[in-house]
Design an enzyme around this catalytic site. Structure first.
Site, short mmCIF file in Angstrom:
data_model
loop_
_atom_site.label_atom_id
_atom_site.label_comp_id
_atom_site.label_asym_id
_atom_site.label_seq_id
_atom_site.Cartn_x
_atom_site.Cartn_y
_atom_site.Cartn_z
N ASP A 36 0.63 -13.67 -1.46
CA ASP A 36 1.09 -12.61 -2.42
C ASP A 36 2.18 -13.20 -3.19
OD1 ASP A 36 0.83 -10.78 0.52
OD2 ASP A 36 -0.04 -10.07 -1.26
N ASP A 176 -5.37 -3.31 1.68
CA ASP A 176 -4.17 -4.05 1.64
C ASP A 176 -2.85 -3.49 2.16
OD1 ASP A 176 -2.71 -6.59 -0.43
OD2 ASP A 176 -2.45 -6.37 1.68
C1 DX5 Z 1 2.43 -6.24 0.10
C2 DX5 Z 1 0.95 -7.06 0.09
C3 DX5 Z 1 0.37 -7.08 1.30
C4 DX5 Z 1 1.03 -7.37 2.59
C5 DX5 Z 1 0.41 -7.25 3.99
O1 DX5 Z 1 3.05 -6.35 -1.25
O2 DX5 Z 1 0.20 -7.14 -0.92
O3 DX5 Z 1 -0.64 -8.27 1.19
O4 DX5 Z 1 1.52 -8.68 2.72
O5 DX5 Z 1 0.98 -7.29 5.00
P1 DX5 Z 1 1.02 -6.04 6.11
O6 DX5 Z 1 -0.29 -6.24 6.68
O7 DX5 Z 1 2.11 -6.58 7.05
O8 DX5 Z 1 1.17 -4.70 5.36
ZN ZN Z 2 -1.16 -8.51 -1.10
#
Ligand code: DX5
Ligand code: ZN
Length: 226
Positions: A36, A176
């Protein structure tokens, strides 16, 4: 019912021992890594840059997705492709020239992904479905890991699943944010085939991650997509 692909989000990884994190996540059975990238402008958070992609590239053969929460994004695309990203995901909400930016990702030799924030309608993606390899449905507002899954995104997943069937496109439908076996099962029922998982995985100690992955992989087994 096919088994979902599971990409580990490294947003909340322990960067003091990234090599060990990658090793144990691979051993646990993740299908790839999701990085990310946040610019403090498109989202208010700052996260990491292309050097992390370059480092992870050296640590794994598995696919790496660069999720670019960046705007403007065009001037960064080549950098992430050269850093070793297999897929680059850009947001539908970034500045104009979305079509040109998606074509540039293709020209750079990467899988092309389009991300939709929770407030963005599925119709925004539909004109691009013939040009892309993946749609990333954000089930949380971008910027932070560990948020709760937004159930309102399920109907968006369904609409995009129906559209890819209508357009006869074999693109990945990825979800996601806030993914657990329970929320993933709901997404699979709507047609999702890939997920990004952060906190649900990272909160396990490394040795227990295989069972976390197995719980995700079996999440959709009991249901066929209606
Ligand atoms: C949030 C990111 C996601 C996040 C997912 O902005 O794009 O990829 O890291 O993490 P969890 O599974 O903890 O929501
Ligand atoms: Zn992400």
């Amino acid at each position: 019912m096919s088994v979902p692909l599971v990409f580990a989000s490294l947003l909340n990884a322990d960067f003091s021992c990234l090599e060990k994190e990658i090793y144990y996540l691979e051993k646990a059975g993740v299908d790839g890594f999701h990085i990310d990238i946040m610019d403090g402008h498109f989202v208010s958070q700052l996260s990491m840059g292309p050097e992390i992609v370059r480092t992870v590239r050296r640590l794994t053969e598995r696919p790496i997705t660069a999720h670019l929460m960046i705007s403007p994004v065009r001037q960064h695309l080549q950098t992430f492709a050269q850093a070793g990203a297999n897929a680059i995901i850009i947001h539908a909400e970034t500045e104009t020239q979305l079509g040109e930016n998606l074509s540039l990702v293709r020209h750079l030799g990467c899988r092309v992904g389009l991300a939709l924030n929770p407030c963005t309608a599925p119709e925004k993606a539909m004109p691009y479905i013939h040009d892309i390899d993946e749609i990333l449905v954000m089930s949380v507002n971008p910027g932070i890991g560990g948020q709760s899954f937004q159930g309102a995104q399920l109907k968006k997943i369904r609409a995009l699943h129906q559209e890819r069937i209508k357009q006869e496109r074999e693109i990945s439908l990825t979800v996601d944010g806030g993914i657990t076996p329970e929320t993933l099962k709901q997404c699979i029922e709507m047609g999702a085939d890939t997920c990004v998982v952060g906190q649900f995985l990272m909160r396990y100690v490394s040795e227990d991650r295989p069972q976390a992955i197995s719980a995700l992989k079996t999440a959709g087994k009991s249901h066929d997509t209606c």
